[in-house]
Design an enzyme around this catalytic site. Structure first.
Site, mmCIF file in Angstrom:
data_model
loop_
_atom_site.group_PDB
_atom_site.id
_atom_site.type_symbol
_atom_site.label_atom_id
_atom_site.label_comp_id
_atom_site.label_asym_id
_atom_site.label_seq_id
_atom_site.Cartn_x
_atom_site.Cartn_y
_atom_site.Cartn_z
ATOM 1 N N GLU A 71 152.631 9.069 -105.293
ATOM 2 C CA GLU A 71 152.532 7.967 -104.337
ATOM 3 C C GLU A 71 151.186 7.251 -104.409
ATOM 4 O O GLU A 71 150.901 6.370 -103.591
ATOM 5 C CB GLU A 71 152.743 8.483 -102.910
ATOM 6 C CG GLU A 71 154.113 9.040 -102.627
ATOM 7 C CD GLU A 71 155.199 7.972 -102.559
ATOM 8 O OE1 GLU A 71 154.932 6.811 -102.962
ATOM 9 O OE2 GLU A 71 156.295 8.301 -102.118
ATOM 10 N N HIS A 89 150.247 10.441 -95.568
ATOM 11 C CA HIS A 89 151.690 10.246 -95.707
ATOM 12 C C HIS A 89 152.378 11.592 -95.533
ATOM 13 O O HIS A 89 152.053 12.565 -96.226
ATOM 14 C CB HIS A 89 152.023 9.661 -97.084
ATOM 15 C CG HIS A 89 153.473 9.795 -97.459
ATOM 16 N ND1 HIS A 89 154.497 9.438 -96.614
ATOM 17 C CD2 HIS A 89 154.060 10.265 -98.590
ATOM 18 C CE1 HIS A 89 155.655 9.664 -97.210
ATOM 19 N NE2 HIS A 89 155.409 10.179 -98.402
ATOM 20 N N HIS A 91 156.204 13.887 -94.254
ATOM 21 C CA HIS A 91 157.661 13.920 -94.121
ATOM 22 C C HIS A 91 158.013 14.665 -92.835
ATOM 23 O O HIS A 91 158.855 15.555 -92.833
ATOM 24 C CB HIS A 91 158.295 14.612 -95.322
ATOM 25 C CG HIS A 91 158.156 13.863 -96.607
ATOM 26 N ND1 HIS A 91 158.701 14.310 -97.792
ATOM 27 C CD2 HIS A 91 157.536 12.696 -96.918
ATOM 28 C CE1 HIS A 91 158.423 13.462 -98.774
ATOM 29 N NE2 HIS A 91 157.703 12.468 -98.260
ATOM 30 N N HIS A 151 162.641 8.440 -95.655
ATOM 31 C CA HIS A 151 161.531 9.024 -96.405
ATOM 32 C C HIS A 151 160.539 9.751 -95.489
ATOM 33 O O HIS A 151 160.472 10.971 -95.502
ATOM 34 C CB HIS A 151 160.826 7.906 -97.199
ATOM 35 C CG HIS A 151 159.836 8.382 -98.197
ATOM 36 N ND1 HIS A 151 159.496 7.650 -99.317
ATOM 37 C CD2 HIS A 151 159.079 9.492 -98.246
ATOM 38 C CE1 HIS A 151 158.572 8.318 -100.014
ATOM 39 N NE2 HIS A 151 158.303 9.435 -99.372
#
Length: 212
Positions: A71, A89, A91, A151
């Protein structure tokens, strides 16, 4: 604490708080024209500083033996278009639930203002692609957080600590919303109500001192 040490510390915290699972999620922090980022394929709670690669803002590997997170293009795109100096980032469960079912996270609590208000859900694109990077950049415009369809979530800050606290807040807001849906229809704060919160924050009440 070095940039790489910061990645290790907050990577461990992300795992401990259940914000990531397995080798998912990634973090980065910028200093000047260099960006330290978590590596690809390594669980965030198993990182050591030397495992974290350093790239320049154009994406060239400058230091480290491991490959940067897949990413990384998204991180670099966000750095290019915002004043961010750190990106997280994840999840996380409730964030991913909202990102899988909604087009935005509405302001069900006034603390949403700390993220810029309504949190947009970036359109789906395959991870690591220029398309996803562009979608996230658009969703982050004027915001400190965004969700990524099917996502997860991404937050930005002036420091890694700031970005991480925004991630925790984003997950809390998503959980409040999801649990609220299980009880009934969550009440969304109006622009007028949110404006009153801003006004209150700018002009806090004062309390007269009483001499004892």
């Amino acid at each position: 604490m070095s940039l790489r040490e910061q990645l290790c510390e907050y990577g461990r915290r992300a795992v401990e708080l259940g914000l990531v699972i397995g080798t998912s999620g990634n973090l980065s922090v910028r200093e000047g024209e260099l960006v330290a980022v978590t590596p690809s394929g390594v669980a965030l709670d198993r990182l050591t500083p030397e495992m974290c690669p350093v790239v320049d803002v154009e994406g060239h590997l400058v230091e480290g033996e491991l490959q940067p997170s897949s990413e990384t293009p998204m991180h670099l795109a966000v750095y290019e278009s915002t004043d961010a100096r750190a990106i997280v980032h994840t999840h996380s469960v409730f964030g991913t639930v909202v990102a899988t079912t909604m087009t935005e996270l509405p302001p069900v609590h006034y603390n949403a203002l700390l993220l810029g208000g309504t949190v947009r859900v970036a359109e789906y694109a395959t991870y690591g692609t220029p398309e996803l990077a562009a979608n996230v950049r658009a969703a982050l415009e004027g915001r400190r957080a965004a969700l990524m369809a099917n996502h997860g979530g991404v937050t930005i800050g002036a420091t890694l600590e700031e970005a991480f606290e925004s991630t925790r807040l984003l997950e809390w807001l998503c959980e409040v919303y999801v649990r609220g849906l299980g009880v009934g229809k969550p009440i969304i704060l109006t622009d007028e109500q949110l404006g009153a919160v801003v006004e209150r924050a700018l002009n806090p009440p004062t309390f007269p001192r009483r001499e004892l």
